[in-house]
Motif scaffolding. Structure first.
Motif, PDB file in Angstrom:
ATOM      1  N   UNK A  30       0.836  -1.162   0.000  1.00 46.99           N
ATOM      2  CA  UNK A  30       0.000   0.000   0.000  1.00 46.99           C
ATOM      3  C   UNK A  30       0.894   1.243   0.000  1.00 46.99           C
ATOM      4  N   UNK A  31       0.664   2.120  -0.949  1.00 44.55           N
ATOM      5  CA  UNK A  31       1.448   3.336  -1.041  1.00 44.55           C
ATOM      6  C   UNK A  31       0.856   4.395  -0.115  1.00 44.55           C
ATOM      7  N   UNK A  32       1.708   5.046   0.694  1.00 47.82           N
ATOM      8  CA  UNK A  32       1.221   6.109   1.572  1.00 47.82           C
ATOM      9  C   UNK A  32       1.640   7.458   1.007  1.00 47.82           C
ATOM     10  N   UNK A  33       0.720   8.429   1.098  1.00 48.65           N
ATOM     11  CA  UNK A  33       0.937   9.754   0.540  1.00 48.65           C
ATOM     12  C   UNK A  33       0.670  10.778   1.641  1.00 48.65           C
ATOM     13  N   UNK A  34       1.683  11.571   2.046  1.00 50.81           N
ATOM     14  CA  UNK A  34       1.435  12.605   3.051  1.00 50.81           C
ATOM     15  C   UNK A  34       0.513  13.679   2.471  1.00 50.81           C
ATOM     16  N   UNK A  35      -0.415  14.184   3.300  1.00 48.64           N
ATOM     17  CA  UNK A  35      -1.385  15.182   2.856  1.00 48.64           C
ATOM     18  C   UNK A  35      -1.116  16.497   3.586  1.00 48.64           C
ATOM     19  N   UNK A  36      -1.009  17.591   2.819  1.00 51.49           N
ATOM     20  CA  UNK A  36      -0.813  18.921   3.377  1.00 51.49           C
ATOM     21  C   UNK A  36      -2.177  19.472   3.786  1.00 51.49           C
ATOM     22  N   UNK A  37      -2.519  19.381   5.072  1.00 52.16           N
ATOM     23  CA  UNK A  37      -3.839  19.793   5.541  1.00 52.16           C
ATOM     24  C   UNK A  37      -4.057  21.301   5.438  1.00 52.16           C
ATOM     25  N   UNK A  38      -2.986  22.088   5.328  1.00 54.60           N
ATOM     26  CA  UNK A  38      -3.154  23.534   5.206  1.00 54.60           C
ATOM     27  C   UNK A  38      -3.818  23.905   3.886  1.00 54.60           C
ATOM     28  N   UNK A  39      -3.811  23.007   2.931  1.00 56.26           N
ATOM     29  CA  UNK A  39      -4.420  23.277   1.621  1.00 56.26           C
ATOM     30  C   UNK A  39      -5.842  22.737   1.517  1.00 56.26           C
ATOM     31  N   UNK A  75      -4.448   9.509  10.492  1.00 54.31           N
ATOM     32  CA  UNK A  75      -3.785  10.677  11.063  1.00 54.31           C
ATOM     33  C   UNK A  75      -3.097  10.312  12.364  1.00 54.31           C
ATOM     34  N   UNK A  76      -2.099  11.108  12.730  1.00 59.19           N
ATOM     35  CA  UNK A  76      -1.440  10.928  14.017  1.00 59.19           C
ATOM     36  C   UNK A  76      -2.361  11.394  15.144  1.00 59.19           C
ATOM     37  N   UNK A  77      -3.131  12.474  14.880  1.00 59.07           N
ATOM     38  CA  UNK A  77      -4.036  13.013  15.899  1.00 59.07           C
ATOM     39  C   UNK A  77      -5.113  13.868  15.241  1.00 59.07           C
ATOM     40  N   UNK A  78      -6.274  13.912  15.899  1.00 57.28           N
ATOM     41  CA  UNK A  78      -7.359  14.816  15.525  1.00 57.28           C
ATOM     42  C   UNK A  78      -7.771  15.515  16.810  1.00 57.28           C
ATOM     43  N   UNK A  79      -7.664  16.848  16.817  1.00 53.88           N
ATOM     44  CA  UNK A  79      -7.962  17.608  18.026  1.00 53.88           C
ATOM     45  C   UNK A  79      -8.943  18.740  17.705  1.00 53.88           C
ATOM     46  N   UNK A  80      -9.780  19.097  18.680  1.00 54.07           N
ATOM     47  CA  UNK A  80     -10.721  20.188  18.446  1.00 54.07           C
ATOM     48  C   UNK A  80     -10.008  21.535  18.501  1.00 54.07           C
ATOM     49  N   UNK A  81     -10.485  22.478  17.702  1.00 58.04           N
ATOM     50  CA  UNK A  81      -9.993  23.847  17.801  1.00 58.04           C
ATOM     51  C   UNK A  81     -10.944  24.608  18.716  1.00 58.04           C
ATOM     52  N   UNK A  82     -10.449  25.607  19.424  1.00 62.40           N
ATOM     53  CA  UNK A  82     -11.303  26.360  20.330  1.00 62.40           C
ATOM     54  C   UNK A  82     -12.469  27.009  19.580  1.00 62.40           C
ATOM     55  N   UNK A 100     -17.853  20.764  14.927  1.00 61.91           N
ATOM     56  CA  UNK A 100     -16.704  21.490  15.440  1.00 61.91           C
ATOM     57  C   UNK A 100     -15.546  21.485  14.447  1.00 61.91           C
ATOM     58  N   UNK A 101     -14.857  22.611  14.357  1.00 55.80           N
ATOM     59  CA  UNK A 101     -13.659  22.680  13.522  1.00 55.80           C
ATOM     60  C   UNK A 101     -12.547  21.916  14.233  1.00 55.80           C
ATOM     61  N   UNK A 102     -11.810  21.103  13.465  1.00 52.34           N
ATOM     62  CA  UNK A 102     -10.766  20.263  14.054  1.00 52.34           C
ATOM     63  C   UNK A 102      -9.431  20.489  13.354  1.00 52.34           C
ATOM     64  N   UNK A 103      -8.377  20.124  14.066  1.00 50.37           N
ATOM     65  CA  UNK A 103      -7.023  20.128  13.495  1.00 50.37           C
ATOM     66  C   UNK A 103      -6.635  18.671  13.297  1.00 50.37           C
ATOM     67  N   UNK A 104      -6.172  18.354  12.103  1.00 48.66           N
ATOM     68  CA  UNK A 104      -5.732  16.993  11.789  1.00 48.66           C
ATOM     69  C   UNK A 104      -4.217  17.044  11.615  1.00 48.66           C
ATOM     70  N   UNK A 105      -3.514  16.272  12.432  1.00 45.40           N
ATOM     71  CA  UNK A 105      -2.051  16.267  12.427  1.00 45.40           C
ATOM     72  C   UNK A 105      -1.547  14.970  11.795  1.00 45.40           C
ATOM     73  N   UNK A 106      -0.570  15.093  10.909  1.00 40.56           N
ATOM     74  CA  UNK A 106       0.057  13.915  10.312  1.00 40.56           C
ATOM     75  C   UNK A 106      -0.870  13.102   9.436  1.00 40.56           C
ATOM     76  N   UNK A 107      -1.674  13.779   8.604  1.00 41.51           N
ATOM     77  CA  UNK A 107      -2.620  13.075   7.733  1.00 41.51           C
ATOM     78  C   UNK A 107      -1.893  12.386   6.583  1.00 41.51           C
ATOM     79  N   UNK A 108      -2.230  11.129   6.373  1.00 46.55           N
ATOM     80  CA  UNK A 108      -1.652  10.331   5.300  1.00 46.55           C
ATOM     81  C   UNK A 108      -2.772   9.627   4.554  1.00 46.55           C
ATOM     82  N   UNK A 109      -2.665   9.617   3.221  1.00 45.54           N
ATOM     83  CA  UNK A 109      -3.625   8.887   2.387  1.00 45.54           C
ATOM     84  C   UNK A 109      -2.982   7.574   1.952  1.00 45.54           C
ATOM     85  N   UNK A 110      -3.789   6.523   1.888  1.00 43.78           N
ATOM     86  CA  UNK A 110      -3.314   5.213   1.452  1.00 43.78           C
ATOM     87  C   UNK A 110      -4.181   4.746   0.297  1.00 43.78           C
ATOM     88  N   UNK A 111      -3.554   4.442  -0.828  1.00 37.06           N
ATOM     89  CA  UNK A 111      -4.273   3.902  -1.974  1.00 37.06           C
ATOM     90  C   UNK A 111      -4.327   2.388  -1.803  1.00 37.06           C
TER      91      UNK A 111
END
Length: 114
Positions: free
Chosen positions: A1-10, A97-104, A73-84
């Motif tokens: 399975x190929x893993x692809x890092x995802x830029x969540x800022x985009x 993802x490594x973590x999903x946390x709520x934003x204030x 709620x708006x969340x922050x996703x850290x270390x998001x990776x896609x797997x085909x």
């Protein structure tokens, strides 16, 4: 399975669509899936909306139960990776993802736009 890092800022605003749920490895026995270290795997459905485009919903797996996340709620996703992946005639993309946390801030009511 190929893993692809995802830029969540985009990805624009990431909002919880469905609160965290335990991912089942066997729905008949209700057995919860576990990662390599034995931690339970949870999934969170998150809406993604880029630059006024249509809203997409992706389901993101994360090790350990995310806390403090409510629908809308708006969340922050850290270390998001896609797997085909592919299995026979079926194929798709899974997200982890490594973590999903709520934003204030308050959660939005259901049915609000992302």
């Amino acid at each position: 399975m190929q893993s692809i890092p995802v830029d969540t800022t985009r990805l624009g605003i990431l909002r919880c669509a469905i609160s965290p749920e335990a991912k089942l490895s066997n729905p008949e026995t209700q057995e919860v899936k576990r990662d390599r270290d034995g931690n339970p795997v949870w999934t969170v459905a998150v809406t993604v909306r880029q630059d006024g485009r249509r809203i997409s919903v992706i389901e993101i797996a994360v090790s350990g139960q995310p806390t403090g996340i409510e629908e809308g709620q708006i969340v922050r996703v850290t270390g998001l990776t896609a797997f085909v992946w592919s299995m026979g005639d079926r194929h798709g993309v899974s997200f982890r993802a490594d973590a999903i946390t709520p934003l204030p801030g308050p959660a939005r009511s259901k049915g609000g736009d992302a």
